[in-house]
Design an enzyme around this catalytic site. Structure first.
Site, PDB file in Angstrom:
ATOM      1  N   ASP A 155       0.866  -1.191   0.000  1.00  0.00           N
ATOM      2  CA  ASP A 155       0.000   0.000   0.000  1.00  0.00           C
ATOM      3  C   ASP A 155       0.899   1.236   0.000  1.00  0.00           C
ATOM      4  OD1 ASP A 155      -1.707  -2.156   0.628  1.00  0.00           O
ATOM      5  OD2 ASP A 155      -3.091  -0.827   1.699  1.00  0.00           O
ATOM      6  N   LYS A 218      -6.915   3.335  -3.424  1.00  0.00           N
ATOM      7  CA  LYS A 218      -7.355   3.367  -2.026  1.00  0.00           C
ATOM      8  C   LYS A 218      -7.582   4.807  -1.615  1.00  0.00           C
ATOM      9  CE  LYS A 218      -5.419   2.082   2.533  1.00  0.00           C
ATOM     10  NZ  LYS A 218      -4.291   1.402   3.197  1.00  0.00           N
ATOM     11  N   LYS A 254     -10.379   0.259  -2.497  1.00  0.00           N
ATOM     12  CA  LYS A 254     -10.235   0.058  -1.055  1.00  0.00           C
ATOM     13  C   LYS A 254     -10.502   1.352  -0.309  1.00  0.00           C
ATOM     14  CE  LYS A 254      -6.916  -1.284   2.560  1.00  0.00           C
ATOM     15  NZ  LYS A 254      -5.566  -1.810   2.869  1.00  0.00           N
TER      16      LYS A 254
END
Length: 318
Positions: A155, A218, A254
């Site tokens: 991430d 995300k 996400k």
């Protein structure tokens, strides 16, 4: 995880044409928030599905090997077995989608999951999380070290200044380098939408990240003042849909930050289902970044099975 995204060439002509209808986005967000949720056994079923989308996360300065071990055990056994048996779901292999930790804790997580005999992926934040304000060379090395330690999902956070100043080519190049550093690990790109200034910037940053080869986009680090919100999610989901229509590539989504209640999780599942369809309602294409959400979901499942709410000591800690 699904197959790696191939990415595309940078198309600045597409980026230059983007305009977001802000009032329309807010109206759509209000519809989602005003909707009544499902009840009874249908709620229980959706909540169990939500568990399988959670990236169970700890990103605290006081993380130790012991609480990483506890986190990993909870990822493998997210709901008490007697509750699952009451729902006839004890043999369905319900686990969280992944565990998410700092790079220095990847080894602890890998070892704990191996000891527990499960293959839940380990995700690591990287690239100077949460601010992304370290030198590019340092950010790339952080990715490589996390992958070497066993992380299969990375991430990364983007440099928000590149978005705010319209340096789209530089942003594309950075994310391409992040992708290369990931090797076979999947790349989830955190946009930190609360710091991007406008919904139009959110759409443009989403599109650049997907063009550059991100497997997921995300919303947030969870450390910003404003994290996952429905207006931002609508813009990002429609960017994913537009990208799919144009390229045929399915990119995951996400939301993260501020998603704490079971009711919240149901709203997010409903939004993804309506905007992208059932194809996206699987861990390969949808995740929820959360640290406390699982506790409330288990509490609601306990209430559904027993008819009463759990005391603090009734449910194991995550």
């Amino acid at each position: 995880m699904s197959a790696r995204s191939r990415g595309t060439e940078l198309d600045l002509s597409w980026i230059s044409k983007i305009q977001v209808n802000h009032p329309a986005v807010l109206r759509r967000a209000e519809q989602i928030q005003a909707r009544r949720t499902v009840k009874k056994e249908w709620q229980a079923a959706w909540l169990l599905k939500a568990v399988t989308f959670i990236d169970l996360t700890t990103l605290s300065g006081d993380d130790t090997s012991s609480n990483i071990q506890r986190l990993c055990y909870k990822a493998k056994y997210p709901i008490r077995e007697d509750l699952l048996k009451a729902l006839n779901m004890h043999d369905k292999g319900i686990t969280t989608a992944a565990v998410c930790v700092y790079p220095a804790r990847v080894c602890d997580a890998v070892q704990a999951l191996k000891a527990a005999g499960c293959s839940i992926p380990v995700a690591s934040v990287a690239t100077g999380f949460p601010a992304g304000q370290t030198h590019l060379k340092t950010r790339l090395e952080e990715i490589r070290l996390a992958v070497e330690d066993g992380a299969t999902e990375i991430d990364v956070v983007i440099n928000r200044s590149l978005v705010l100043t319209g340096q789209w080519e530089a942003l594309y190049d950075e994310i391409r380098q992040f992708r290369k550093a990931c090797g076979e690990a999947h790349l989830k790109t955190i946009l930190a939408t609360g710091e991007l200034g406008s919904l139009t910037n959110v759409y443009k940053a989403s599109m650049i990240a997907m063009m550059a080869g991100s497997d997921f986009i995300k919303t947030s680090t969870g450390k910003e003042t404003v994290n996952a919100t429905f207006p931002v999610a609508i813009v990002m989901l429609r960017a994913i849909r537009d990208f799919f229509w144009k390229t045929g590539n399915k990119i995951g989504f996400k939301p993260a930050g501020g998603i704490r209640s079971a009711k919240d999780s149901l709203a997010w599942l409903s939004l993804v289902k309506e905007e992208l369809g059932d194809e996206w309602l699987k861990p390969e294409l949808f995740r929820i970044g959360a640290s406390t959400l699982l506790s409330d979901i288990e509490r609601q499942i306990y209430h559904h099975v027993t008819g009463r709410y759990a005391a603090y000591h009734d449910l194991p800690m995550s």
